[in-house]
Design an enzyme around this catalytic site. Sequence first.
Site, short mmCIF file in Angstrom:
data_model
loop_
_atom_site.label_atom_id
_atom_site.label_comp_id
_atom_site.label_asym_id
_atom_site.label_seq_id
_atom_site.Cartn_x
_atom_site.Cartn_y
_atom_site.Cartn_z
N ASP A 29 0.90 -1.08 -0.17
CA ASP A 29 0.22 -0.08 0.26
C ASP A 29 0.94 1.26 -0.12
O ASP A 29 1.64 1.40 0.76
CB ASP A 29 -1.01 -0.01 1.15
CG ASP A 29 -2.08 0.83 1.04
OD1 ASP A 29 -3.09 0.63 1.15
OD2 ASP A 29 -1.79 2.13 1.22
N ASN A 86 -13.11 -3.02 3.07
CA ASN A 86 -13.91 -2.11 3.19
C ASN A 86 -14.96 -2.13 1.96
O ASN A 86 -14.48 -2.14 0.88
CB ASN A 86 -13.15 -0.50 3.15
CG ASN A 86 -12.27 -0.45 4.34
OD1 ASN A 86 -12.68 -0.79 5.32
ND2 ASN A 86 -11.18 0.12 3.96
N GLY A 92 -15.22 3.83 4.20
CA GLY A 92 -14.30 4.59 3.48
C GLY A 92 -13.67 3.94 2.21
O GLY A 92 -12.36 4.13 1.89
N GLN A 93 -14.40 2.94 1.54
CA GLN A 93 -13.80 2.46 0.49
C GLN A 93 -13.28 3.40 -0.58
O GLN A 93 -14.33 4.28 -1.07
CB GLN A 93 -14.75 1.33 -0.31
CG GLN A 93 -14.18 0.63 -1.40
CD GLN A 93 -15.10 -0.46 -2.03
OE1 GLN A 93 -16.05 -0.65 -1.61
NE2 GLN A 93 -14.47 -1.16 -3.04
N SER A 94 -12.17 3.46 -1.05
CA SER A 94 -11.67 4.48 -1.99
C SER A 94 -11.46 3.93 -3.32
O SER A 94 -11.28 4.70 -4.33
CB SER A 94 -10.74 5.32 -1.55
OG SER A 94 -9.54 4.51 -1.25
N HIS A 99 -10.16 -5.53 -2.48
CA HIS A 99 -8.88 -5.69 -2.22
C HIS A 99 -8.86 -5.97 -0.51
O HIS A 99 -9.75 -5.56 0.17
CB HIS A 99 -8.27 -4.65 -2.33
CG HIS A 99 -8.76 -3.10 -1.87
ND1 HIS A 99 -9.53 -2.45 -2.52
CD2 HIS A 99 -8.43 -2.37 -1.00
CE1 HIS A 99 -10.03 -1.44 -2.29
NE2 HIS A 99 -9.39 -1.38 -1.00
N HIS A 101 -6.91 -5.86 2.66
CA HIS A 101 -5.72 -5.14 3.41
C HIS A 101 -5.24 -6.26 4.50
O HIS A 101 -6.09 -6.64 5.14
CB HIS A 101 -6.29 -3.99 4.25
CG HIS A 101 -6.90 -2.82 3.58
ND1 HIS A 101 -6.06 -1.68 3.22
CD2 HIS A 101 -8.14 -2.59 2.95
CE1 HIS A 101 -7.05 -0.91 2.36
NE2 HIS A 101 -7.95 -1.41 2.37
P1 AMP Z 1 -9.68 1.36 0.63
O1 AMP Z 1 -10.06 2.77 1.14
O2 AMP Z 1 -10.21 0.16 1.41
O3 AMP Z 1 -10.60 1.47 -0.55
O4 AMP Z 1 -8.22 1.05 0.24
C1 AMP Z 1 -7.59 1.56 -0.76
C2 AMP Z 1 -6.03 1.42 -0.54
O5 AMP Z 1 -5.17 1.56 -1.46
C3 AMP Z 1 -5.66 2.54 0.36
O6 AMP Z 1 -5.16 2.22 1.69
C4 AMP Z 1 -4.84 3.44 -0.40
O7 AMP Z 1 -3.48 3.73 0.16
C5 AMP Z 1 -4.24 2.39 -1.46
N1 AMP Z 1 -4.01 2.76 -2.89
C6 AMP Z 1 -4.43 3.56 -3.44
N2 AMP Z 1 -3.57 3.63 -4.73
C7 AMP Z 1 -2.73 2.97 -4.72
C8 AMP Z 1 -1.55 2.59 -5.54
N3 AMP Z 1 -1.44 3.23 -6.77
N4 AMP Z 1 -0.78 1.54 -4.99
C9 AMP Z 1 -0.87 1.24 -3.93
N5 AMP Z 1 -1.78 1.34 -3.13
C10 AMP Z 1 -2.63 2.31 -3.46
#
Ligand code: AMP
Length: 113
Positions: A29, A86, A92-94, A99, A101
Site C-alpha cells: 500500500d 472496506n 471508507g472504500q476509495s 482488495h 488489506h
Molecule cells: P480502501 O480505502 O479500502 O478502498 O483502500 C484503498 C487503498 O489503496 C488505500 O489504503 C490506498 O493507500 C491504496 N492505494 C491507492 N492507490 C494505490 C496505488 N497506486 N498503489 C498502492 N496502493 C494504493
Amino acid sequence: MDCIFCRIANREIPARLVYEDDLVVAFEDTNPKAPVHVLIIPKKHIPTNLEIADTDNALVGHMFQVANKIAGERGIAGKGFRLVMNCNEDAGQSVFHIHLHLLGGRSLSWPPG
Ligand code: AMP
C-alpha cells in the site's frame, strides 16, 4: 473502464509487487497504516464485496490463502494481523476493485475508527 487496481494488475502502472499468480496480485500500500500493509487483489475486476458471485468463492478463498502466506513470510502470523475489506462509503472504500488489506507489525486497536 479506468480502474487503478486493474491497471496495476495489468502492469500498466507500477506498484511494489510482493506476489503474483494467475488469479491475484499483492502489492505494498502506498499509504501504509502499519509496518506491514499489503493489498491482495483479484485480477478479475469486482467493484465491491457485494458483487462477489458464487463462482468467485474459490477466488476469494485464494485471496485469504495468499494473505496468510504473505503474513508468514513477513513474520507476523504468530503475533497476529488483520485482514480488512472496506465496502462502500461508510467504510471508507476509495478504490472500487476489491482488495484485502493485510495489516500487521504492531498492536492494532479495536474497534477500528
Ligand atoms: P480502501 O480505502 O479500502 O478502498 O483502500 C484503498 C487503498 O489503496 C488505500 O489504503 C490506498 O493507500 C491504496 N492505494 C491507492 N492507490 C494505490 C496505488 N497506486 N498503489 C498502492 N496502493 C494504493
